[in-house]
Design an enzyme around this catalytic site. Structure first.
Site, PDB file in Angstrom:
ATOM      1  N   ASP A  83     -58.889 -17.924   9.834  1.00  0.00           N
ATOM      2  CA  ASP A  83     -58.564 -17.574   8.452  1.00  0.00           C
ATOM      3  C   ASP A  83     -58.273 -18.799   7.602  1.00  0.00           C
ATOM      4  O   ASP A  83     -58.755 -18.929   6.477  1.00  0.00           O
ATOM      5  CB  ASP A  83     -57.329 -16.656   8.408  1.00  0.00           C
ATOM      6  CG  ASP A  83     -57.614 -15.257   8.940  1.00  0.00           C
ATOM      7  OD1 ASP A  83     -58.778 -14.819   8.868  1.00  0.00           O
ATOM      8  OD2 ASP A  83     -56.668 -14.615   9.417  1.00  0.00           O
ATOM      9  N   LYS A  85     -59.148 -21.863   7.917  1.00  0.00           N
ATOM     10  CA  LYS A  85     -60.246 -22.820   7.768  1.00  0.00           C
ATOM     11  C   LYS A  85     -61.425 -22.236   7.004  1.00  0.00           C
ATOM     12  O   LYS A  85     -62.321 -22.965   6.584  1.00  0.00           O
ATOM     13  CB  LYS A  85     -60.728 -23.284   9.145  1.00  0.00           C
ATOM     14  CG  LYS A  85     -59.681 -24.014   9.967  1.00  0.00           C
ATOM     15  CD  LYS A  85     -60.227 -24.385  11.334  1.00  0.00           C
ATOM     16  CE  LYS A  85     -59.184 -25.115  12.174  1.00  0.00           C
ATOM     17  NZ  LYS A  85     -59.703 -25.439  13.529  1.00  0.00           N
ATOM     18  N   HIS A 108     -62.273  -9.853   9.590  1.00  0.00           N
ATOM     19  CA  HIS A 108     -60.884  -9.670   9.155  1.00  0.00           C
ATOM     20  C   HIS A 108     -60.888  -9.854   7.644  1.00  0.00           C
ATOM     21  O   HIS A 108     -61.608 -10.694   7.109  1.00  0.00           O
ATOM     22  CB  HIS A 108     -59.977 -10.689   9.840  1.00  0.00           C
ATOM     23  CG  HIS A 108     -58.528 -10.608   9.454  1.00  0.00           C
ATOM     24  ND1 HIS A 108     -57.876  -9.398   9.237  1.00  0.00           N
ATOM     25  CD2 HIS A 108     -57.594 -11.572   9.265  1.00  0.00           C
ATOM     26  CE1 HIS A 108     -56.607  -9.637   8.928  1.00  0.00           C
ATOM     27  NE2 HIS A 108     -56.415 -10.947   8.937  1.00  0.00           N
ATOM     28  N   GLU A 195     -49.232  -7.336  13.883  1.00  0.00           N
ATOM     29  CA  GLU A 195     -49.028  -8.596  14.593  1.00  0.00           C
ATOM     30  C   GLU A 195     -47.584  -9.075  14.466  1.00  0.00           C
ATOM     31  O   GLU A 195     -46.950  -9.481  15.454  1.00  0.00           O
ATOM     32  CB  GLU A 195     -49.968  -9.669  14.044  1.00  0.00           C
ATOM     33  CG  GLU A 195     -51.433  -9.444  14.349  1.00  0.00           C
ATOM     34  CD  GLU A 195     -52.344 -10.349  13.564  1.00  0.00           C
ATOM     35  OE1 GLU A 195     -53.551 -10.370  13.856  1.00  0.00           O
ATOM     36  OE2 GLU A 195     -51.866 -11.052  12.630  1.00  0.00           O
ATOM     37  N   GLU A 227     -37.928  -7.813  35.020  1.00  0.00           N
ATOM     38  CA  GLU A 227     -37.508  -6.594  34.330  1.00  0.00           C
ATOM     39  C   GLU A 227     -37.890  -6.574  32.850  1.00  0.00           C
ATOM     40  O   GLU A 227     -38.204  -5.511  32.302  1.00  0.00           O
ATOM     41  CB  GLU A 227     -35.993  -6.403  34.474  1.00  0.00           C
ATOM     42  CG  GLU A 227     -35.527  -6.154  35.892  1.00  0.00           C
ATOM     43  CD  GLU A 227     -36.156  -4.912  36.511  1.00  0.00           C
ATOM     44  OE1 GLU A 227     -36.512  -3.980  35.767  1.00  0.00           O
ATOM     45  OE2 GLU A 227     -36.292  -4.882  37.752  1.00  0.00           O
ATOM     46  N   SER A 252     -39.682   7.110  35.910  1.00  0.00           N
ATOM     47  CA  SER A 252     -38.640   7.968  36.478  1.00  0.00           C
ATOM     48  C   SER A 252     -37.912   8.722  35.367  1.00  0.00           C
ATOM     49  O   SER A 252     -37.915   8.310  34.197  1.00  0.00           O
ATOM     50  CB  SER A 252     -37.629   7.120  37.258  1.00  0.00           C
ATOM     51  OG  SER A 252     -36.846   6.326  36.383  1.00  0.00           O
TER      52      SER A 252
END
Length: 330
Positions: A83, A85, A108, A195, A227, A252
């Site tokens: 974007d 550049k 984009h 994002e 974790e 669970s």
């Protein structure tokens, strides 16, 4: 639900006899170019002088030109460079060769939506945005599948801009996975918001905060990493496969109960209020202006933060643990 388009809705013959210039040969560039070529479309590659990608593209069998010469030989030009550049490359090399009847494409909407690139009159302006990284766009295509794509039409100069966008999306495999029509505005703003608040900024900050909380409380960094970092992918894979309900079905009951009890205590109203501020900064152009200025100044904040983040304990512990995971993808 919005209409989804598939290969049966796309006329790939609209691209036959035309030359598509792919400007850039990075993650998305190589995937678009190779998929289009495999779909029977004539593709050439346009790069800035001295690009390290030139040798790679030549080895892959493409004609490689500088961006200016590639544009002059093309009917359709796809901009697939960063974007920050893109404006300079477009203004200096691509714009002089854009003639009425040609089609200018993006993956984009940033540079069009924020007015960095102003295409000339008489040129179609469209977007084809695969919702996945380039290597996945390529690998899924080779497996006979496809990454879903977004398409958008900013300007329909010749009455067939949408059909060209659909054809291009089909050519890179999007018609196998599904093609959804959007706008440059919606794609740009939702992409940046996702994002910043969720996929990158939000998730990484949440994981680091969890890791630091456990380590500061005296738990081993290795346990904290497993974790709060390592298992993130396991949960997200379940969500991707079957949604939030399937993820909760698969974990669970204790974990599911904790989800219901604690989630809202972490993502509080103040967090949601901050998300609204972030969205406002995206919509009014403040973030785009800040990012472009950061690049103009030589990226002082960006480079400093990239270095400091790479030196965090969570990165050191993660690197050491991943080396011991024989099943992980190196």
């Amino acid at each position: 639900m919005s209409k989804m388009y598939y290969d049966a809705d796309c006329d790939l013959s609209l691209l036959k006899g035309k030359t598509i210039a792919i400007i850039g040969y990075g993650s998305q560039g190589h995937a678009h170019a190779q998929n289009l070529r495999d779909s029977g479309i004539n593709v050439i590659i346009g790069l800035y002088d001295g690009s390290k990608s030139a040798a790679v593209a030549k080895d892959d069998g493409f004609t490689v030109l500088n961006a200016a010469d590639a544009t002059k030989q093309a009917n359709i030009v796809m901009m697939l460079v960063n974007d920050e550049k893109m404006k300079a490359i477009y203004d200096n090399d691509v714009a002089p060769g854009m003639m009425p009847g040609m089609t200018l494409c993006f993956a984009h909407g940033f540079n069009i939506h924020y007015g960095q690139i102003i295409p000339p009159q008489g040129v179609n302006v469209i977007m084809i945005a695969p919702k996945g990284p380039g290597h996945t766009v390529r690998s899924q295509f080779l497996e006979g599948k496809g990454v879903p794509c977004l398409i958008a039409v900013e300007r329909d100069a010749n009455g067939e801009a949408k059909e060209l966008a659909l054809a291009y999306a089909s050519g890179i495999g999007g018609g196998r996975g599904g093609i959804l029509e959007t706008t440059f505005k919606e794609e740009t703003e939702t992409d940046l918001f996702g994002e910043q608040c969720v996929l990158c900024g939000g998730v990484t900050a949440l994981m680091k905060a969890g890791f630091d909380t456990l380590v500061d409380a005296g738990y081993r960094p290795e346990s904290a990493y497993f974790e709060c970092i390592h298992e993130m992918k396991l949960i997200i894979d379940l969500v991707v496969k079957g949604g939030l309900s399937f993820m909760r079905y698969s974990i669970s009951d204790t974990a599911e109960y904790g989800d219901y009890c604690i989630g809202d205590r972490i993502i509080t109203q103040s967090v949601k209020d901050e998300m609204q501020k972030v969205l406002s900064e995206i919509r009014d152009g403040s973030f785009a202006k800040q990012w472009l200025q950061e690049n103009a100044d030589g990226r002082p904040f960006f480079n400093d933060r990239r270095k400091s983040e790479s030196e965090l304990l969570v990165e050191k512990v993660g690197s050491e643990l991943r080396e011991k995971m024989s099943w992980s993808d190196k």
